[in-house]
Write a protein that holds these residues in place. Sequence first.
Motif, short mmCIF file in Angstrom:
data_model
loop_
_atom_site.label_atom_id
_atom_site.label_comp_id
_atom_site.label_asym_id
_atom_site.label_seq_id
_atom_site.Cartn_x
_atom_site.Cartn_y
_atom_site.Cartn_z
N ALA A 12 17.58 -23.09 43.89
CA ALA A 12 16.79 -24.22 44.36
C ALA A 12 17.76 -25.33 44.74
O ALA A 12 18.74 -25.59 44.04
CB ALA A 12 15.85 -24.71 43.26
N VAL A 13 17.49 -25.97 45.88
CA VAL A 13 18.32 -27.09 46.31
C VAL A 13 17.51 -28.37 46.16
O VAL A 13 16.39 -28.45 46.66
CB VAL A 13 18.75 -26.92 47.79
CG1 VAL A 13 19.57 -28.13 48.25
CG2 VAL A 13 19.52 -25.63 47.98
N ILE A 17 15.00 -32.15 41.71
CA ILE A 17 14.79 -31.19 40.62
C ILE A 17 15.78 -31.49 39.50
O ILE A 17 15.42 -31.53 38.32
CB ILE A 17 14.97 -29.74 41.13
CG1 ILE A 17 13.95 -29.45 42.24
CG2 ILE A 17 14.80 -28.75 39.99
CD1 ILE A 17 14.20 -28.16 42.99
N ILE A 22 10.81 -33.73 39.90
CA ILE A 22 9.84 -32.64 40.15
C ILE A 22 10.31 -31.39 39.43
O ILE A 22 11.49 -31.24 39.09
CB ILE A 22 9.66 -32.32 41.66
CG1 ILE A 22 10.95 -31.78 42.26
CG2 ILE A 22 9.18 -33.54 42.43
CD1 ILE A 22 10.74 -31.10 43.61
N LEU A 23 9.35 -30.51 39.18
CA LEU A 23 9.67 -29.22 38.58
C LEU A 23 9.76 -28.18 39.68
O LEU A 23 9.08 -28.29 40.70
CB LEU A 23 8.59 -28.81 37.58
CG LEU A 23 8.59 -29.57 36.26
CD1 LEU A 23 7.40 -29.11 35.42
CD2 LEU A 23 9.88 -29.35 35.50
N THR A 25 8.47 -25.57 40.89
CA THR A 25 7.31 -24.67 40.90
C THR A 25 7.44 -23.59 41.97
O THR A 25 6.78 -22.57 41.90
CB THR A 25 6.00 -25.44 41.11
OG1 THR A 25 6.10 -26.17 42.33
CG2 THR A 25 5.74 -26.41 39.97
N ASN A 26 8.29 -23.84 42.96
CA ASN A 26 8.54 -22.78 43.94
C ASN A 26 9.11 -21.54 43.27
O ASN A 26 8.75 -20.42 43.58
CB ASN A 26 9.53 -23.25 45.01
CG ASN A 26 8.89 -24.20 46.00
OD1 ASN A 26 7.66 -24.26 46.11
ND2 ASN A 26 9.72 -24.94 46.72
N GLY A 73 15.60 -28.29 51.28
CA GLY A 73 16.66 -28.90 52.06
C GLY A 73 16.78 -28.38 53.49
O GLY A 73 17.87 -28.39 54.06
N LEU A 74 15.66 -27.96 54.06
CA LEU A 74 15.68 -27.48 55.45
C LEU A 74 15.12 -28.50 56.43
O LEU A 74 14.98 -28.22 57.62
CB LEU A 74 14.85 -26.19 55.58
CG LEU A 74 15.55 -24.88 55.24
CD1 LEU A 74 14.62 -23.72 55.56
CD2 LEU A 74 16.85 -24.74 56.01
N GLY A 75 14.81 -29.69 55.93
CA GLY A 75 14.19 -30.72 56.79
C GLY A 75 15.19 -31.32 57.77
O GLY A 75 16.35 -30.91 57.83
N PRO A 76 14.73 -32.34 58.54
CA PRO A 76 15.55 -32.91 59.61
C PRO A 76 16.42 -34.07 59.17
O PRO A 76 17.20 -34.59 59.98
CB PRO A 76 14.49 -33.40 60.59
CG PRO A 76 13.33 -33.77 59.73
CD PRO A 76 13.35 -32.84 58.55
N GLY A 158 11.25 -26.37 51.27
CA GLY A 158 10.87 -26.77 49.93
C GLY A 158 9.40 -27.04 49.66
O GLY A 158 8.92 -26.71 48.57
N PRO A 160 5.85 -26.72 48.71
CA PRO A 160 5.18 -25.50 48.23
C PRO A 160 4.14 -24.94 49.20
O PRO A 160 4.03 -23.72 49.33
CB PRO A 160 4.54 -25.95 46.92
CG PRO A 160 5.43 -27.05 46.44
CD PRO A 160 5.89 -27.77 47.67
P1 ATP Z 1 11.06 -31.37 54.37
O1 ATP Z 1 11.12 -31.07 55.82
O2 ATP Z 1 9.68 -31.68 53.88
O3 ATP Z 1 12.11 -32.36 53.92
P2 ATP Z 1 12.70 -29.44 53.00
O4 ATP Z 1 12.80 -27.98 53.22
O5 ATP Z 1 13.87 -30.28 53.38
O6 ATP Z 1 11.38 -29.94 53.67
P3 ATP Z 1 13.01 -30.65 50.47
O7 ATP Z 1 13.45 -31.88 51.19
O8 ATP Z 1 14.00 -29.97 49.61
O9 ATP Z 1 12.43 -29.59 51.49
O10 ATP Z 1 11.73 -30.93 49.62
C1 ATP Z 1 10.60 -31.52 50.19
C2 ATP Z 1 9.54 -31.69 49.11
O11 ATP Z 1 9.07 -30.40 48.71
C3 ATP Z 1 10.05 -32.32 47.84
O12 ATP Z 1 9.94 -33.71 47.82
C4 ATP Z 1 9.16 -31.71 46.78
O13 ATP Z 1 7.96 -32.43 46.70
C5 ATP Z 1 8.87 -30.34 47.34
N1 ATP Z 1 9.79 -29.36 46.77
C6 ATP Z 1 11.05 -29.08 47.17
N2 ATP Z 1 11.60 -28.12 46.42
C7 ATP Z 1 10.68 -27.77 45.52
C8 ATP Z 1 10.65 -26.81 44.45
N3 ATP Z 1 11.68 -26.01 44.19
N4 ATP Z 1 9.50 -26.70 43.72
C9 ATP Z 1 8.46 -27.50 44.00
N5 ATP Z 1 8.42 -28.41 44.97
C10 ATP Z 1 9.52 -28.56 45.73
#
Ligand code: ATP
Length: 423
Positions: A12-13, A17, A22-23, A25-26, A73-76, A158, A160
């Motif tokens: 998990a990145v 976390i 946050i927990l 839950t993924n 961590g795949l967001g922009p 990330g 869910p």
């Molecule tokens: P985004 O485009 O929304 O930023 P992302 O892929 O970059 O998507 P993150 O920035 O890592 O994802 O997380 C976005 C949100 O998703 C977090 O704020 C959290 O609410 C939720 N999230 C991320 N990782 C987890 C996880 N392992 N378990 C539960 N919720 C998570």
Amino acid sequence: VKQRAPVVEAIAVGNEILSGDILDTNFQYMARELRDLGIDVARHLTVPDVKERIAAQVTESLGRADVVLVTGGLGPTADDTTRYGVADALGLELHKDPDTVEGIRERFRRFGIADMAVANEVQALFPEGSAILDNPNGTAAGFRTETDDGRAVFVLPGPPRELRPMFGRHVAPWLEANRRLPVIAVRRLRTLGIGESMLAESVAAWPFGIQGVDLGYYPQDPGVDLKVTARGSDRAAVNAAADRAVGRLRDILGEHVYAAERISIGRVVGDLLLARKSTLSLAESCTGGLAGSLVTDTPGASAWFDASIVTYSYDAKEKLLGIPRALLESKGAVSEEVARAMAEAVRNLRGTDYGVGITGIAGPDGGSAEKPVGLVYIAVSDRNGTDSFRTSHAGERVTIQRRAAVTALDLLRRRLLRTGGPT
Ligand code: ATP
Ligand code: MG
């Protein structure tokens, strides 16, 4: 050629976390799904949103595992560095995928934004040779990259509500098609009203002479879920063993089993009411509306649920439900008589087929030797009469409230089962 059963690690990145905000839950979701596929996860790790740390962890995990699952961590935005870290670990360049850029543009247009920010184009960058995994619920596509020696890294967003369908769409089917998985069948039975030790005693004859089945106990607060896992080499035989074991458990446990799989008590009660074309109203005191909340969690509840009236004070019980002040004063608000009066009053007031009354002491104060904290009277009323129950629940205030609300619905369920057809 399918390889041996895969060794899986999950990464998990997210700083969120690691900080406890946050927990993960993924992970819980994915691990459960994997277990149903017969795969035990070997390791589960969390790293911060730092490219080098992500890269180091992916490299380390790929040294041990056949399949590595990376989430988040795949967001922009600048703090979303997963794609860079993974590409570094694999020694691959990132390439922009034109179809994905167009897909993101299109998604923005649908939300009425003509000019997508350039920053969003980073979400179209993937390590060369990756399979792109589409995301029906968001802009961030995931990807799968395979190494020369047949290991695979899955990278998923990330949030869910994006991750879960993507796991079912892209990860599970790939594992089934490309890895040798054990033949396994999983069945769940949910019970209420019987403790774990009583449960274990009741099913002492397990596994009833059936080959290759395991039984797991999962306390749910309240209730205990049972999970039957059958393993073997032949699909039909494994399914048959699981079904036979479940059938025996159902015979033994009878009414204590309220559902199969992950169905809630609210839905079970709703389905029973619907089948009987019957309606329900509630009068709640110590649960503060929680029983009503549990039933309205089920979509379509309006077909059978009318109201929950929360009457906390004597005055509310008197004015809203018409409970005689004299009864409240002589018996106390927490009494069998008042629970019965509440169930009957709400049923008559609302003209529903069923009425349920709940009154008790959630604590931590207000208990006595005669009426301790956790004592909850529950009454279930229909046109054939009113049943009342003295129940007691351990735990902190919110635990007692939750247990009382679920128990009330369970007592209603049992009444509905005995009633059979429409009232
Ligand atoms: P985004 O485009 O929304 O930023 P992302 O892929 O970059 O998507 P993150 O920035 O890592 O994802 O997380 C976005 C949100 O998703 C977090 O704020 C959290 O609410 C939720 N999230 C991320 N990782 C987890 C996880 N392992 N378990 C539960 N919720 C998570
Ligand atoms: Mg993000």
